[in-house]
Design a protein around this motif. Structure first.
Motif, short mmCIF file in Angstrom:
data_model
loop_
_atom_site.label_atom_id
_atom_site.label_comp_id
_atom_site.label_asym_id
_atom_site.label_seq_id
_atom_site.Cartn_x
_atom_site.Cartn_y
_atom_site.Cartn_z
N PRO A 1 3.63 -10.18 -9.43
CA PRO A 1 4.75 -9.31 -9.84
C PRO A 1 5.86 -10.07 -10.58
O PRO A 1 6.42 -9.55 -11.55
N ASP B 1 -4.67 -9.97 6.24
CA ASP B 1 -5.65 -9.11 6.88
C ASP B 1 -6.55 -9.92 7.83
O ASP B 1 -6.86 -9.48 8.93
N GLY C 1 -2.51 -15.96 -3.01
CA GLY C 1 -3.03 -14.60 -3.15
C GLY C 1 -2.40 -13.85 -4.32
O GLY C 1 -2.90 -12.83 -4.77
N GLY C 2 -1.26 -14.35 -4.78
CA GLY C 2 -0.63 -13.78 -5.96
C GLY C 2 0.20 -12.53 -5.73
O GLY C 2 0.72 -11.94 -6.68
N GLN C 3 0.38 -12.13 -4.47
CA GLN C 3 1.04 -10.84 -4.26
C GLN C 3 2.57 -10.91 -4.44
O GLN C 3 3.22 -9.88 -4.61
N ALA D 1 4.32 -5.81 3.92
CA ALA D 1 3.91 -4.97 2.79
C ALA D 1 2.99 -3.82 3.22
O ALA D 1 3.37 -3.04 4.10
N ASP D 2 1.81 -3.72 2.64
CA ASP D 2 0.90 -2.59 2.89
C ASP D 2 -0.53 -3.11 2.93
O ASP D 2 -0.76 -4.28 2.60
N PRO D 3 -1.50 -2.28 3.33
CA PRO D 3 -2.86 -2.80 3.52
C PRO D 3 -3.44 -3.50 2.28
O PRO D 3 -4.06 -4.57 2.42
N ALA D 4 -3.26 -2.94 1.10
CA ALA D 4 -3.85 -3.56 -0.09
C ALA D 4 -3.25 -4.94 -0.34
O ALA D 4 -3.96 -5.89 -0.69
N VAL D 5 -1.96 -5.06 -0.16
CA VAL D 5 -1.30 -6.36 -0.34
C VAL D 5 -1.76 -7.33 0.74
O VAL D 5 -1.98 -8.52 0.48
N ARG D 6 -1.96 -6.84 1.95
CA ARG D 6 -2.41 -7.73 3.04
C ARG D 6 -3.85 -8.21 2.82
O ARG D 6 -4.25 -9.22 3.38
N HIS D 7 -4.63 -7.48 2.03
CA HIS D 7 -5.99 -7.96 1.71
C HIS D 7 -5.97 -9.17 0.78
O HIS D 7 -6.91 -9.95 0.75
N ARG D 8 -4.95 -9.30 -0.04
CA ARG D 8 -4.88 -10.39 -1.01
C ARG D 8 -3.87 -11.46 -0.60
O ARG D 8 -4.07 -12.64 -0.83
N ALA E 1 8.70 2.61 3.56
CA ALA E 1 7.46 1.91 3.85
C ALA E 1 7.27 0.80 2.85
O ALA E 1 7.74 0.88 1.73
N GLN E 2 6.58 -0.24 3.23
CA GLN E 2 6.21 -1.41 2.42
C GLN E 2 7.39 -2.19 1.84
O GLN E 2 7.20 -3.16 1.12
#
Ligand code: FES
Ligand code: FES
Lengths: 161, 286
Positions: free
Chosen positions: B39, B79, B33-35, B102-109, B190-191
């Motif tokens: 970075p 996600d 996913g590259g998360q 992490a956070d929702p956007a990171v969990r999507h990827r 958070a995150q």
């Protein structure tokens, strides 16, 4: 160089990209979509958040080649025929921004949150926005704005607090 | 910052992927996913010659019931894991820990397999993997092999995967009735990554703890089992707070916690005990 096809705010583009090009740089530097800012080098701030196939992503943490064949929505594609989206209106009305740098990301992350949970309480809003940092507002007005937009989007009365 | 240049391949099947990885040589890296990886590339802390993007390999996606275990494809996003009824029903500890990643956007990827193969000792899922004795399925050109979680995490960001191997998925044993679960994570913002985390699974019968499995996040360069606590907690009453605190006091034994700007080893040893107590209480009551 790889060739990709992406739809951004309703317009389909075919572009040749270097593999190392980040989605956010494709948006800003190649397609002129400067409404999506870059706020950090560490993937923490969330300023660059856009929707990719309907889900929030940090566009600084996606390669343009990974976005091949996808549908991207940025803050610039949110209003319709000059009418602001309820989230844009609510951020304005609740004074949910000062410098505005975090705002595009906040609004796109909020949109994603409301897709999953149309009536979030304050705690759910804060959790939903945990990937987005704001250095100005102290967040309270942002939470209020999201609550207001949620109410407007589902046709409920806006609660006063 | 802009990553250094690299070559890019995007295989369409697992066979193509392992071939591409073998052909690309030892400086190649798998892009899930590259998360975590992107970075690192942006900060120029990694310089892979080639990225093999496994994001479009259909065999690597999804969650399946396979009888005595649940198979989670490596490229299933956090996600998707969170929204899987099968995971929630059969592997609640996985869902509890994933919700804190992490956070929702990171969990999507970000992906389940990517987070495990990255093997960051501060990541939440490796501790769950060792606590539940997950079995990691590695694929290479030579075929498939299974690696127990206990032998998978070797060192900081280092796994037992060989140069030509891809983590294809993970077999998560079903634990059956009587178990309670909790993931207790301590972080300052958070995150953020866990300063220390504790994954706990507790089997109860008639108000007594019969068996416990406890994984520790960020208490060494790899995830650990708190074996001494698992021993000490056997036979204790689920409501006996003081006794559970006593058992949790063993949590720092045989650990080697890191030192960073969040705190030194002593602070982490203290945290491990406090958080293990909380995790035990919550899992026993769940
Ligand atoms: S620019 Fe900060 S998260 Fe993307
Ligand atoms: S309004 Fe300035 S960073 Fe949020």
């Amino acid at each position: 160089m790889p060739q990709i096809t992406v739809t951004v705010d309703g317009i389909t583009h075919e572009v040749e990209v270097e593999p190392r090009l980040l989605l956010v740089h494709l948006l800003r530097d190649r397609l002129g979509k400067t409404g999506t800012p870059i706020g950090c080098d560490t993937s923490n701030c969330g300023a660059c958040t856009v929707l990719m196939d309907g889900k929030s992503v940090k566009s600084c943490s996606v390669l343009a080649v990974q976005a091949d064949q996808s549908d991207i929505l940025t803050i610039e594609g949110l209003s319709t025929d000059g009418t602001w989206h309820p989230l844009q209106k609510a951020f304005h009305e609740e004074h949910a921004l000062q410098c505005g740098y975090c705002t595009p990301g906040m609004i796109m992350a909020s949109l994603d949150l409301l897709r999953e949970n149309p009536a979030p309480d304050d705690d759910a809003i804060r959790k939903g926005l945990e990937g987005n940092l704001c250095r100005c507002t102290g967040y309270c007005n942002i939470v209020r704005a999201v609550r207001r937009a949620a109410a407007e989007m589902s046709g409920r009365e806006v609660s006063a607090t | 910052m802009i990553p250094a240049p690299f070559d890019y391949v995007r295989p369409g099947s697992l066979d193509e992927a392992v071939t591409a990885l073998a052909d690309a040589g030892e400086d190649a890296k798998v892009l899930a996913g590259g998360q975590s990886l992107l970075p690192l590339l942006r900060l120029r802390l990694a310089y892979p010659s080639t990225l093999v993007d496994i994001g479009r390999v259909p065999e690597l996606k999804g969650v399946r019931d396979e009888g005595d275990h649940v198979f989670i494809g490596a490229m299933t996003t956090h996600d998707e894991v969170l929204h899987s009824d099968l995971v929630r029903a059969e592997c609640p500890l996985v869902a509890l820990a994933t919700a804190t990643v992490a956070d929702p956007a990171v969990r999507h990827r970000g992906t389940f397999g990517g987070a495990l193969a990255h093997a960051d000792p501060a990541g939440d899922l490796p501790a769950v993997a060792v606590a539940l004795d997950m079995r990691m399925v590695a694929r290479s050109r030579d075929g498939e092999r299974e690696i127990p979680a206990a032998g998978f995490f070797v060192d900081y960001l280092e796994t037992a995967l060989g140069p030509g191997e891809i983590l294809a998925g993970v077999r998560v044993p079903k634990l059956g009735p009587g178990w309670g679960f909790h993931y207790e994570k301590f972080h300052r913002t958070a995150q953020a990554w866990a300063i220390v985390g504790v994954a706990a699974a507790v089997r109860r019968s008639n108000g007594t703890i019969e068996e416990a499995r406890i994984g520790l996040t960020n208490m060494a360069t790899r995830p650990l089992r708190a074996a001494a606590v698992e021993q000490a907690v056997r036979g204790l009453a689920v409501t006996d707070t003081a006794a559970l605190r006593g058992a949790a006091a063993h949590a720092a034994e045989n650990t080697d916690p890191p030192s960073d700007l969040h705190g030194g080893p002593d602070y982490r040893r203290h945290l491990a005990q406090v958080l293990t107590h909380r995790a035990l209480m919550a899992a026993a009551a769940a």
